[in-house]
Design an enzyme around this catalytic site. Structure first.
Site, PDB file in Angstrom:
ATOM      1  N   ASP A   7       0.846  -1.187   0.000  1.00 32.31           N
ATOM      2  CA  ASP A   7       0.000   0.000   0.000  1.00 32.31           C
ATOM      3  C   ASP A   7       0.884   1.239   0.000  1.00 32.31           C
ATOM      4  OD1 ASP A   7      -2.327   1.642   0.326  1.00 32.31           O
ATOM      5  OD2 ASP A   7      -2.027   1.634   2.494  1.00 32.31           O
ATOM      6  N   ASP A   9      -0.203   4.892   1.022  1.00 28.92           N
ATOM      7  CA  ASP A   9      -0.424   5.829   2.128  1.00 28.92           C
ATOM      8  C   ASP A   9      -0.312   5.133   3.483  1.00 28.92           C
ATOM      9  OD1 ASP A   9      -0.978   7.784   0.186  1.00 28.92           O
ATOM     10  OD2 ASP A   9      -3.065   7.151   0.090  1.00 28.92           O
ATOM     11  N   ASP A 132      -2.127  -0.597   5.853  1.00 31.50           N
ATOM     12  CA  ASP A 132      -2.454  -0.034   7.167  1.00 31.50           C
ATOM     13  C   ASP A 132      -3.935  -0.179   7.512  1.00 31.50           C
ATOM     14  OD1 ASP A 132      -2.828   2.017   5.090  1.00 31.50           O
ATOM     15  OD2 ASP A 132      -3.407   3.320   6.745  1.00 31.50           O
TER      16      ASP A 132
END
Length: 181
Positions: A7, A9, A132
């Site tokens: 991922d 961000d 996240d």
């Protein structure tokens, strides 16, 4: 060759400092870490306008790198893993160009062919996903690693990695368990 989806961000690109600065501009103060543990900054009183910033062109263009991300990605590539950056950009239409350019600038050894802009990460068919958000890991068919961010601190469902040193330690253990590469 094993494949890892990463991922963008809060895994390689640090959104939090920019959000903290914006929160302070809007409210005249920075929230304490205790205030935003377990939630996104835009969920706090006074943070309602922060989410709007995600829709603005340029928001994602100058994000800071998560410490260790570049070296960590390079180490994984050196160990024979194929890396894909997977980011949910559709929600924020103006983020495409910013994210694309950011990835090219910070990870020039990763081909643009390995950038996946998607809305639903359940379509990703890699061996691992580092993210996240637990909701992305719940629908992923491979092994999910939860990269620590203040908003996910109470999640216990997945293998947690707190930083890139722990990501590398996880894959070192995977290599030992599966026979050295």
């Amino acid at each position: 060759m094993k494949r890892i989806a990463v991922d963008m961000d809060e895994v390689v690109a640090d959104v939090l400092p920019k959000f903290l600065t914006l929160f302070e501009q809007f409210n005249g103060r920075r929230p304490s870490e205790e205030e935003h543990l377990g939630k996104k900054l835009y969920q706090l009183p006074g943070g309602e306008n922060l989410r709007q910033a995600l829709f603005e062109k340029g928001f994602f263009a100058d994000l800071q790198l998560i410490p260790g991300a570049q070296a960590g990605i390079q180490t994984l590539m050196d160990q024979g893993y194929e890396i894909f950056f997977v980011t949910a950009a559709q929600e924020f239409r103006n983020s495409f160009e910013d994210k694309y350019d950011w990835l090219l600038r910070h990870f020039p050894s990763i081909s643009w062919k390995n950038f996946v802009f998607c809305g639903d990460k359940s379509i990703i068919l890699t061996d691992y996903l580092i993210d996240d958000h637990a909701f992305n890991l719940r629908t992923f068919s491979g092994k999910g690693l939860l990269f620590t961010a203040p908003h996910n601190i109470s999640e216990t469902e997945f293998t947690r990695v707190n930083n890139w040193a722990e990501v590398l330690a996880f894959f070192e253990q995977e290599n030992l368990a599966n026979g050295a590469r």
